[in-house]
Design a protein around this motif. Structure first.
Motif, short mmCIF file in Angstrom:
data_model
loop_
_atom_site.label_atom_id
_atom_site.label_comp_id
_atom_site.label_asym_id
_atom_site.label_seq_id
_atom_site.Cartn_x
_atom_site.Cartn_y
_atom_site.Cartn_z
N VAL A 104 13.13 -5.76 -6.90
CA VAL A 104 12.95 -5.49 -5.48
C VAL A 104 11.90 -4.41 -5.32
CG1 VAL A 104 14.07 -4.70 -3.37
CG2 VAL A 104 15.33 -6.17 -4.98
N LEU A 105 10.92 -4.66 -4.45
CA LEU A 105 9.79 -3.75 -4.27
C LEU A 105 9.84 -3.07 -2.90
CD1 LEU A 105 6.88 -6.01 -5.61
CD2 LEU A 105 8.17 -4.27 -6.87
N VAL A 106 9.94 -1.76 -2.92
CA VAL A 106 9.69 -0.94 -1.73
C VAL A 106 8.28 -0.40 -1.92
CG1 VAL A 106 10.36 1.12 -0.46
CG2 VAL A 106 12.11 -0.43 -1.36
N VAL A 107 7.34 -0.88 -1.11
CA VAL A 107 5.94 -0.83 -1.50
C VAL A 107 5.27 0.53 -1.34
CG1 VAL A 107 5.57 -3.28 -1.09
CG2 VAL A 107 5.18 -1.66 0.77
N GLY A 108 5.84 1.40 -0.52
CA GLY A 108 5.24 2.71 -0.30
C GLY A 108 4.60 2.84 1.07
N GLY A 109 4.45 4.07 1.49
CA GLY A 109 3.81 4.36 2.77
C GLY A 109 2.52 5.12 2.53
N LEU A 110 2.35 6.24 3.21
CA LEU A 110 1.18 7.08 2.99
C LEU A 110 1.32 7.78 1.63
CD1 LEU A 110 0.84 8.54 6.59
CD2 LEU A 110 -0.44 6.62 5.57
N PRO A 111 0.21 7.99 0.93
CA PRO A 111 0.29 8.45 -0.47
C PRO A 111 1.10 9.71 -0.69
CG PRO A 111 -1.95 7.75 0.07
CD PRO A 111 -1.18 7.72 1.35
N GLN A 112 0.99 10.67 0.19
CA GLN A 112 1.64 11.96 -0.03
C GLN A 112 3.16 11.85 -0.01
OE1 GLN A 112 -0.30 11.13 2.53
NE2 GLN A 112 0.22 12.16 4.44
N TYR A 113 3.68 10.78 0.61
CA TYR A 113 5.12 10.58 0.66
C TYR A 113 5.59 9.63 -0.44
CZ TYR A 113 4.42 12.72 5.19
OH TYR A 113 4.06 13.59 6.19
N SER A 114 4.79 8.63 -0.74
CA SER A 114 5.16 7.69 -1.80
C SER A 114 5.15 8.34 -3.16
CB SER A 114 4.21 6.49 -1.79
OG SER A 114 4.29 5.79 -0.58
N ARG A 115 4.12 9.14 -3.41
CA ARG A 115 3.98 9.84 -4.69
C ARG A 115 3.68 11.30 -4.38
NH1 ARG A 115 5.56 6.64 -9.23
NH2 ARG A 115 5.49 4.51 -8.40
N PRO A 116 4.71 12.13 -4.22
CA PRO A 116 4.50 13.54 -3.86
C PRO A 116 3.50 14.21 -4.80
CG PRO A 116 6.81 12.99 -3.71
CD PRO A 116 6.14 11.79 -4.32
N GLY A 117 2.63 14.99 -4.21
CA GLY A 117 1.55 15.61 -4.96
C GLY A 117 0.22 14.92 -4.75
N SER A 118 0.27 13.68 -4.21
CA SER A 118 -0.97 12.97 -3.91
C SER A 118 -1.65 13.60 -2.70
CB SER A 118 -0.68 11.50 -3.62
OG SER A 118 -0.19 10.84 -4.76
N GLU A 119 -2.95 13.41 -2.61
CA GLU A 119 -3.72 13.93 -1.49
C GLU A 119 -3.25 13.30 -0.19
OE1 GLU A 119 -8.42 14.24 -0.10
OE2 GLU A 119 -7.87 13.54 -2.11
N ALA A 120 -3.10 14.10 0.85
CA ALA A 120 -2.60 13.62 2.13
C ALA A 120 -3.61 12.70 2.81
CB ALA A 120 -2.27 14.79 3.05
N SER A 121 -3.08 11.67 3.46
CA SER A 121 -3.91 10.73 4.20
C SER A 121 -3.13 10.21 5.40
CB SER A 121 -4.30 9.56 3.30
OG SER A 121 -4.93 8.54 4.04
N LYS A 122 -3.86 9.86 6.45
CA LYS A 122 -3.26 9.19 7.60
C LYS A 122 -3.76 7.75 7.73
CE LYS A 122 -2.59 13.41 10.34
NZ LYS A 122 -2.85 14.08 11.64
N ASP A 123 -4.45 7.26 6.73
CA ASP A 123 -5.09 5.95 6.79
C ASP A 123 -4.11 4.88 6.31
OD1 ASP A 123 -6.70 3.72 6.74
OD2 ASP A 123 -8.41 4.75 5.78
N ILE A 124 -3.34 4.32 7.23
CA ILE A 124 -2.33 3.33 6.87
C ILE A 124 -2.98 2.00 6.49
CG2 ILE A 124 -1.90 2.42 9.20
CD1 ILE A 124 1.12 2.49 8.45
N VAL A 125 -4.15 1.71 7.04
CA VAL A 125 -4.87 0.49 6.66
C VAL A 125 -5.26 0.56 5.19
CG1 VAL A 125 -6.90 -0.93 7.07
CG2 VAL A 125 -5.66 0.07 9.01
N ALA A 126 -5.78 1.70 4.77
CA ALA A 126 -6.15 1.88 3.36
C ALA A 126 -4.91 1.80 2.47
CB ALA A 126 -6.86 3.20 3.16
N ALA A 127 -3.80 2.35 2.94
CA ALA A 127 -2.56 2.30 2.16
C ALA A 127 -2.13 0.86 1.93
CB ALA A 127 -1.46 3.08 2.87
N ARG A 128 -2.22 0.05 2.97
CA ARG A 128 -1.83 -1.36 2.82
C ARG A 128 -2.76 -2.08 1.85
NH1 ARG A 128 -0.53 -1.45 9.16
NH2 ARG A 128 1.72 -1.10 9.02
N GLY A 129 -4.05 -1.76 1.89
CA GLY A 129 -4.96 -2.37 0.94
C GLY A 129 -4.66 -1.96 -0.49
N GLN A 130 -4.33 -0.70 -0.68
CA GLN A 130 -3.99 -0.23 -2.02
C GLN A 130 -2.72 -0.89 -2.53
OE1 GLN A 130 -2.61 3.87 -4.19
NE2 GLN A 130 -3.98 4.08 -2.43
#
Length: 287
Positions: A104-130
């Motif tokens: 079961v895959l919970v795919v993730g949201g914005l990087p800083q929340y999915s993988r704490p320590g990642s650079e903060a972003s508000k670009d949800i379109v880029a997140a979906r592409g990643q």
């Protein structure tokens, strides 16, 4: 639709439902006592007792798995993407060892929340592409293991921190792009807590068809909901028409377990045996 009223042979317990009451080995023992024949364990619970020990415990109890929770959390900054890839490949290996029918895959949201320590972003379109790019890589690995992947769309309230794939349509669009041949290796895990509100739900279940309906999870939506994460309801205590959702997936040929997954501070505060007895009774009368 299957008749669940006389027994609970098609009940699976997602082990998060009683995660606060005992470790995975204690949960497996309790399921055996109550005649529950399937579970969906979480990776942290498996890690806490050790993979080899978990495999033996599942085997010795005669349990099946309805899934393995969870892979995904694909979004991160560029420096951590290899780590994310390797972690998801380990998830596939663990699921294979345990005999799970899917991850079961919970795919993730914005990087800083999915993988704490990642650079903060508000670009949800880029997140979906990643997410789609990383999922394609994981799918290649999963195919070698012959281990299907199930995308779980989450309620839009989780778009920032847990999953920015929020509807069954979004999940199936990804399936169409990455697995156009409908190989059976990529599909969806549908949890009524996340999808019950969707006006397109029934059409999208029909679109999924048997080959892409890999898992079905149940609980209930309470009104009011005091905590969007940890105040799920026991089936029958809320507003979700669970039987209609199950009828729709079964009309497409789904014949797997109805998996009970309840994150609830209330139910975590009760004895494990009480929770399991209630799950069994509601499975027969509500699900």
């Amino acid at each position: 639709m299957r008749d669940f009223s006389s027994d609970h042979s098609w009940l699976s317990l997602n082990t998060a439902t009683v995660r606060k009451q005992g470790d995975l080995l204690q949960i497996i023992d309790a399921c055996a006592r109550h005649g529950i024949r399937a579970i969906d364990p979480w990776r942290d619970q498996v890690a806490a007792v050790g993979l080899d020990r978990a495999v033996r415990a599942v085997r010795d109890a005669g349990l099946e798995l309805s899934g393995y929770c969870r892979g995904g959390m694909f979004t991160s900054d560029a420096s951590r993407r290899g780590e994310v890839r390797d972690d998801n490949r380990r998830c596939v290996d663990e699921a294979k060892a345990l005999g799970a029918p899917c991850v079961v895959l919970v795919v993730g949201g914005l990087p800083q929340y999915s993988r704490p320590g990642s650079e903060a972003s508000k670009d949800i379109v880029a997140a979906r592409g990643q997410i789609e790019e990383a999922l394609a890589d994981m799918l290649d690995y999963a195919k070698q293991a012959e281990l299907p992947l199930a995308i779980e769309p989450l309620h839009p309230a989780y778009a920032a921190d847990r999953a920015c794939v929020n509807t069954t349509k979004q999940a199936l669009d990804i399936c169409d792009r990455l697995d156009p041949a409908r190989s059976g290796m990529l599909g969806v895990a549908l949890d009524v807590y996340h999808i019950w509100w969707d006006p397109e739900l029934m059409d999208q279940i029909a679109r999924a068809g048997k080959d892409r309906l890999l898992a079905f999870h149940v609980c209930d939506w309470l009104v009011p909901t005091r905590d969007i994460l940890n105040d799920r309801g026991m089936m029958g205590d809320g507003v979700i028409d669970i039987k209609s959702a199950r009828a729709a997936v079964e009309a497409q040929g789904f014949a797997g377990y109805s998996e009970i997954e309840i994150f609830s501070n209330d139910w975590w505060g009760r004895p494990m045996d009480e929770v399991l007895r209630t799950c069994i009774e509601r499975h027969k009368t509500v699900v």
